[in-house]
Design an enzyme around this catalytic site. Structure first.
Site, PDB file in Angstrom:
ATOM      1  N   ILE A 132       0.916  -1.148   0.000  1.00 39.05           N
ATOM      2  CA  ILE A 132       0.000   0.000   0.000  1.00 39.05           C
ATOM      3  C   ILE A 132       0.952   1.194   0.000  1.00 39.05           C
ATOM      4  O   ILE A 132       1.518   1.539   1.027  1.00 39.05           O
ATOM      5  CB  ILE A 132      -0.947  -0.006   1.218  1.00 39.05           C
ATOM      6  N   PRO A 133       1.169   1.786  -1.185  1.00 37.18           N
ATOM      7  CA  PRO A 133       2.343   2.643  -1.411  1.00 37.18           C
ATOM      8  C   PRO A 133       2.276   4.056  -0.839  1.00 37.18           C
ATOM      9  O   PRO A 133       2.234   5.050  -1.566  1.00 37.18           O
ATOM     10  CB  PRO A 133       2.441   2.662  -2.936  1.00 37.18           C
ATOM     11  N   CYS A 134       2.352   4.157   0.467  1.00 40.86           N
ATOM     12  CA  CYS A 134       2.351   5.474   1.112  1.00 40.86           C
ATOM     13  C   CYS A 134       3.621   6.265   0.801  1.00 40.86           C
ATOM     14  O   CYS A 134       3.632   7.490   0.928  1.00 40.86           O
ATOM     15  CB  CYS A 134       2.140   5.339   2.616  1.00 40.86           C
ATOM     16  N   HIS A 135       4.678   5.588   0.342  1.00 36.44           N
ATOM     17  CA  HIS A 135       5.915   6.287  -0.026  1.00 36.44           C
ATOM     18  C   HIS A 135       5.718   7.154  -1.266  1.00 36.44           C
ATOM     19  O   HIS A 135       6.538   8.024  -1.540  1.00 36.44           O
ATOM     20  CB  HIS A 135       7.058   5.286  -0.250  1.00 36.44           C
TER      21      HIS A 135
END
Length: 177
Positions: A132-135
């Site tokens: 879950i690409p919060c970056h």
């Protein structure tokens, strides 16, 4: 029952957690909120879901966008779940701002305004890092801010994805989203 295993990534050791439904946690050791949703009772044993997650990570860290996603089972409020669903829609190698996520949330909820800071709180409490690409979330001014794993890891992940970072910068201490 929650099962855990470790994964040694090129940018740091990670802890993976999964229940019978899907992955519940993926944390860099020492990150903010490390394993804060991991129940006291868990078993250190690899399961099919954890094996799939390790395969996903191996593909990802080889510099290729994985063409599959292991089963996910993040836990959080309805608001956080909605933000995380938006995160899952951010294309590999691209970024989005907290404000853009807030705008999408407004459209979904048919409301006129939402705080980018509230969105930032949900993004920051994402327990399934990288997948879950919060970056991929940045400040509206291009600041690389708000990654629980640390700015150095955020930069490494974006560089791995060949994201255009020409307009992005590391904020000075104490700057906002």
């Amino acid at each position: 029952m929650v099962h855990t295993c470790k994964y040694k990534s090129p940018i740091g050791n990670m802890l993976l957690a999964a229940d019978e439904t899907g992955l519940t946690g993926l944390w860099f050791e020492g990150q903010k909120y490390f394993a804060n949703t991991l129940p006291d009772e868990h078993i250190s044993q690899e399961t099919e879901i954890l094996t799939k997650t390790k395969k996903w990570l191996a593909v990802y860290f080889s510099g290729v966008e994985p063409d599959f996603t292991p089963p996910l089972h993040p836990t959080g409020s309805a608001f956080r779940q909605a933000v995380w669903q938006i995160l899952l829609q951010i294309p590999y190698g691209q970024t989005i701002t907290y404000g853009e996520i807030a705008h999408r949330m407004c459209e979904q909820k048919n409301i006129s305004r939402m705080s980018a800071q509230a969105v930032g709180g949900a993004v920051g409490h994402n327990e399934i890092s990288i997948i879950i690409p919060c970056h991929r979330v940045v400040g509206s001014n291009g600041s690389l801010t708000g990654y629980a794993g640390g700015i150095d890891k955020k930069i490494a992940l974006l560089e791995l994805e060949h994201a255009d970072m020409s307009q992005l910068f590391i904020p000075k201490k104490g700057t906002a989203l």
